[in-house]
Design a protein around this motif. Structure first.
Motif, PDB file in Angstrom:
ATOM      1  N   VAL A  32       7.054   5.054   7.813  1.00 34.25           N
ATOM      2  CA  VAL A  32       7.622   3.995   6.968  1.00 34.25           C
ATOM      3  C   VAL A  32       8.430   3.023   7.830  1.00 34.25           C
ATOM      4  O   VAL A  32       8.354   1.800   7.644  1.00 34.25           O
ATOM      5  CB  VAL A  32       8.481   4.599   5.833  1.00 34.25           C
ATOM      6  N   ALA A  33       9.171   3.537   8.792  1.00 34.57           N
ATOM      7  CA  ALA A  33       9.950   2.672   9.687  1.00 34.57           C
ATOM      8  C   ALA A  33       9.032   1.786  10.524  1.00 34.57           C
ATOM      9  O   ALA A  33       9.340   0.608  10.753  1.00 34.57           O
ATOM     10  CB  ALA A  33      10.845   3.523  10.587  1.00 34.57           C
ATOM     11  N   LEU A  34       7.909   2.321  10.973  1.00 36.42           N
ATOM     12  CA  LEU A  34       6.950   1.544  11.761  1.00 36.42           C
ATOM     13  C   LEU A  34       6.363   0.400  10.939  1.00 36.42           C
ATOM     14  O   LEU A  34       6.285  -0.739  11.402  1.00 36.42           O
ATOM     15  CB  LEU A  34       5.845   2.460  12.294  1.00 36.42           C
ATOM     16  N   VAL A  35       5.964   0.690   9.711  1.00 31.84           N
ATOM     17  CA  VAL A  35       5.421  -0.349   8.825  1.00 31.84           C
ATOM     18  C   VAL A  35       6.480  -1.408   8.531  1.00 31.84           C
ATOM     19  O   VAL A  35       6.213  -2.612   8.587  1.00 31.84           O
ATOM     20  CB  VAL A  35       4.867   0.273   7.524  1.00 31.84           C
ATOM     21  N   ALA A  36       7.702  -0.965   8.255  1.00 29.31           N
ATOM     22  CA  ALA A  36       8.792  -1.917   7.977  1.00 29.31           C
ATOM     23  C   ALA A  36       9.078  -2.787   9.194  1.00 29.31           C
ATOM     24  O   ALA A  36       9.307  -3.996   9.068  1.00 29.31           O
ATOM     25  CB  ALA A  36      10.047  -1.158   7.550  1.00 29.31           C
ATOM     26  N   ILE A  48       1.823 -10.813  15.855  1.00 30.34           N
ATOM     27  CA  ILE A  48       1.720  -9.902  14.715  1.00 30.34           C
ATOM     28  C   ILE A  48       1.116 -10.644  13.524  1.00 30.34           C
ATOM     29  O   ILE A  48       0.231 -10.130  12.844  1.00 30.34           O
ATOM     30  CB  ILE A  48       3.108  -9.312  14.365  1.00 30.34           C
ATOM     31  N   ALA A  49       1.567 -11.860  13.292  1.00 31.66           N
ATOM     32  CA  ALA A  49       1.000 -12.667  12.206  1.00 31.66           C
ATOM     33  C   ALA A  49      -0.482 -12.935  12.458  1.00 31.66           C
ATOM     34  O   ALA A  49      -1.297 -12.870  11.537  1.00 31.66           O
ATOM     35  CB  ALA A  49       1.765 -13.970  12.067  1.00 31.66           C
ATOM     36  N   LYS A  50      -0.840 -13.222  13.697  1.00 30.93           N
ATOM     37  CA  LYS A  50      -2.244 -13.494  14.037  1.00 30.93           C
ATOM     38  C   LYS A  50      -3.123 -12.285  13.740  1.00 30.93           C
ATOM     39  O   LYS A  50      -4.198 -12.416  13.146  1.00 30.93           O
ATOM     40  CB  LYS A  50      -2.350 -13.874  15.513  1.00 30.93           C
ATOM     41  N   GLN A  51      -2.668 -11.099  14.138  1.00 28.91           N
ATOM     42  CA  GLN A  51      -3.437  -9.876  13.860  1.00 28.91           C
ATOM     43  C   GLN A  51      -3.586  -9.658  12.357  1.00 28.91           C
ATOM     44  O   GLN A  51      -4.651  -9.270  11.882  1.00 28.91           O
ATOM     45  CB  GLN A  51      -2.764  -8.659  14.498  1.00 28.91           C
ATOM     46  N   SER A  52      -2.527  -9.922  11.613  1.00 33.12           N
ATOM     47  CA  SER A  52      -2.579  -9.746  10.163  1.00 33.12           C
ATOM     48  C   SER A  52      -3.512 -10.750   9.513  1.00 33.12           C
ATOM     49  O   SER A  52      -4.272 -10.412   8.603  1.00 33.12           O
ATOM     50  CB  SER A  52      -1.175  -9.857   9.565  1.00 33.12           C
ATOM     51  N   LEU A  53      -3.478 -12.001   9.969  1.00 33.04           N
ATOM     52  CA  LEU A  53      -4.386 -13.014   9.438  1.00 33.04           C
ATOM     53  C   LEU A  53      -5.833 -12.649   9.746  1.00 33.04           C
ATOM     54  O   LEU A  53      -6.716 -12.809   8.899  1.00 33.04           O
ATOM     55  CB  LEU A  53      -4.051 -14.388  10.027  1.00 33.04           C
ATOM     56  N   GLN A  54      -6.092 -12.163  10.948  1.00 30.47           N
ATOM     57  CA  GLN A  54      -7.454 -11.761  11.310  1.00 30.47           C
ATOM     58  C   GLN A  54      -7.957 -10.647  10.401  1.00 30.47           C
ATOM     59  O   GLN A  54      -9.129 -10.625  10.024  1.00 30.47           O
ATOM     60  CB  GLN A  54      -7.514 -11.325  12.773  1.00 30.47           C
ATOM     61  N   ARG A  55      -7.081  -9.748  10.055  1.00 36.51           N
ATOM     62  CA  ARG A  55      -7.457  -8.641   9.166  1.00 36.51           C
ATOM     63  C   ARG A  55      -7.959  -9.183   7.831  1.00 36.51           C
ATOM     64  O   ARG A  55      -8.932  -8.687   7.272  1.00 36.51           O
ATOM     65  CB  ARG A  55      -6.231  -7.756   8.968  1.00 36.51           C
ATOM     66  N   PHE A  56      -7.298 -10.195   7.308  1.00 37.03           N
ATOM     67  CA  PHE A  56      -7.680 -10.769   6.019  1.00 37.03           C
ATOM     68  C   PHE A  56      -9.023 -11.476   6.084  1.00 37.03           C
ATOM     69  O   PHE A  56      -9.672 -11.656   5.068  1.00 37.03           O
ATOM     70  CB  PHE A  56      -6.612 -11.763   5.564  1.00 37.03           C
ATOM     71  N   HIS A  57      -9.414 -11.915   7.260  1.00 40.91           N
ATOM     72  CA  HIS A  57     -10.652 -12.695   7.419  1.00 40.91           C
ATOM     73  C   HIS A  57     -11.793 -11.879   7.996  1.00 40.91           C
ATOM     74  O   HIS A  57     -12.776 -12.442   8.457  1.00 40.91           O
ATOM     75  CB  HIS A  57     -10.374 -13.917   8.302  1.00 40.91           C
ATOM     76  N   LEU A  58     -11.651 -10.583   7.979  1.00 38.88           N
ATOM     77  CA  LEU A  58     -12.679  -9.688   8.520  1.00 38.88           C
ATOM     78  C   LEU A  58     -12.976 -10.012   9.980  1.00 38.88           C
ATOM     79  O   LEU A  58     -14.099  -9.943  10.436  1.00 38.88           O
ATOM     80  CB  LEU A  58     -13.954  -9.762   7.672  1.00 38.88           C
ATOM     81  N   ALA A  68      -5.517   0.749  12.009  1.00 37.97           N
ATOM     82  CA  ALA A  68      -4.087   0.877  12.288  1.00 37.97           C
ATOM     83  C   ALA A  68      -3.268  -0.016  11.356  1.00 37.97           C
ATOM     84  O   ALA A  68      -2.136   0.318  11.005  1.00 37.97           O
ATOM     85  CB  ALA A  68      -3.794   0.534  13.744  1.00 37.97           C
ATOM     86  N   GLN A  69      -3.845  -1.138  10.931  1.00 41.26           N
ATOM     87  CA  GLN A  69      -3.136  -2.058  10.035  1.00 41.26           C
ATOM     88  C   GLN A  69      -3.348  -1.721   8.560  1.00 41.26           C
ATOM     89  O   GLN A  69      -2.679  -2.282   7.695  1.00 41.26           O
ATOM     90  CB  GLN A  69      -3.627  -3.487  10.259  1.00 41.26           C
ATOM     91  N   PHE A  70      -4.264  -0.825   8.278  1.00 40.44           N
ATOM     92  CA  PHE A  70      -4.609  -0.532   6.887  1.00 40.44           C
ATOM     93  C   PHE A  70      -3.409  -0.175   6.013  1.00 40.44           C
ATOM     94  O   PHE A  70      -3.306  -0.649   4.880  1.00 40.44           O
ATOM     95  CB  PHE A  70      -5.667   0.576   6.833  1.00 40.44           C
ATOM     96  N   PRO A  71      -2.466   0.649   6.473  1.00 39.69           N
ATOM     97  CA  PRO A  71      -1.345   1.025   5.602  1.00 39.69           C
ATOM     98  C   PRO A  71      -0.328  -0.091   5.350  1.00 39.69           C
ATOM     99  O   PRO A  71       0.538   0.042   4.493  1.00 39.69           O
ATOM    100  CB  PRO A  71      -0.658   2.171   6.346  1.00 39.69           C
ATOM    101  N   ILE A  72      -0.418  -1.170   6.074  1.00 43.40           N
ATOM    102  CA  ILE A  72       0.560  -2.248   5.920  1.00 43.40           C
ATOM    103  C   ILE A  72       0.276  -2.989   4.610  1.00 43.40           C
ATOM    104  O   ILE A  72      -0.839  -3.427   4.367  1.00 43.40           O
ATOM    105  CB  ILE A  72       0.512  -3.205   7.124  1.00 43.40           C
TER     106      ILE A  72
END
Length: 166
Positions: A32-36, A48-58, A68-72
């Motif tokens: 939980v601390a890691l996700v937070a 970090i934002a770039k990796q998250s945006l890439q996740r949304f765009h497949l 690794a980003q799935f639980p976020i």
């Protein structure tokens, strides 16, 4: 008859069980601390934002990075917009491009889940799907051709260059 005066063996077993349960608890707290931490650092670390945006765009570079980003949590992280057109990009110049809609989370689900698949693809005609997400000055736009198949369904084909929007 059991002698209740000698409880040292039972106490040691109880202490060992408590210690094992505590390790699980600490693992959960660390997770939980890691996700937070990921979420709290996103506004200040563009990577970090770039990796998250890439996740949304497949567009995540590999499955392990995506996993690794799935639980976020993915709700309300970005401004996600999409549009589905009947014509390929650039084929018809739109004077007023008012087809953009907002998607709450995982915007690619608009064309992969039942309701969107039915709404946009039940006609069995090709469609062009554009997805745009933005966060603190970073914008990622992805374009897909949804090619109708004679046997039903469609084939999802990326038609944009992965590198040109990051």
């Amino acid at each position: 008859m059991v002698d209740s005066s000698d409880t040292s063996g039972g106490h040691e077993n109880q202490q060992r069980d408590d210690q094992q349960r505590d390790l699980g608890f600490y693992a959960i707290v660390a997770f939980v601390a890691l996700v937070a931490t990921w979420l709290l650092l996103m506004p200040w670390i563009p990577g970090i934002a770039k990796q998250s945006l890439q996740r949304f765009h497949l567009r995540t570079p590999s499955f392990p990075v995506w996993a690794a980003q799935f639980p976020i949590p993915s709700m309300y992280n970005f401004a996600n917009q999409y549009k589905v057109d009947e014509f390929p990009p650039g084929f018809v110049m739109m004077i007023l491009d008012e087809n953009w809609r907002y998607a709450n989370h995982f915007p690619a689900r608009v064309i992969t889940f039942f309701a969107g698949r039915y709404d946009f693809l039940s006609s069995q005609q090709d469609r062009w799907f554009t997805l745009r997400s933005s966060y603190r000055g970073q914008i990622v736009e992805s374009k897909f051709h949804l090619e109708a198949r004679a046997e039903g369904g469609y084939k999802l084909i990326r038609i944009d260059d992965v590198e040109d929007s990051l």
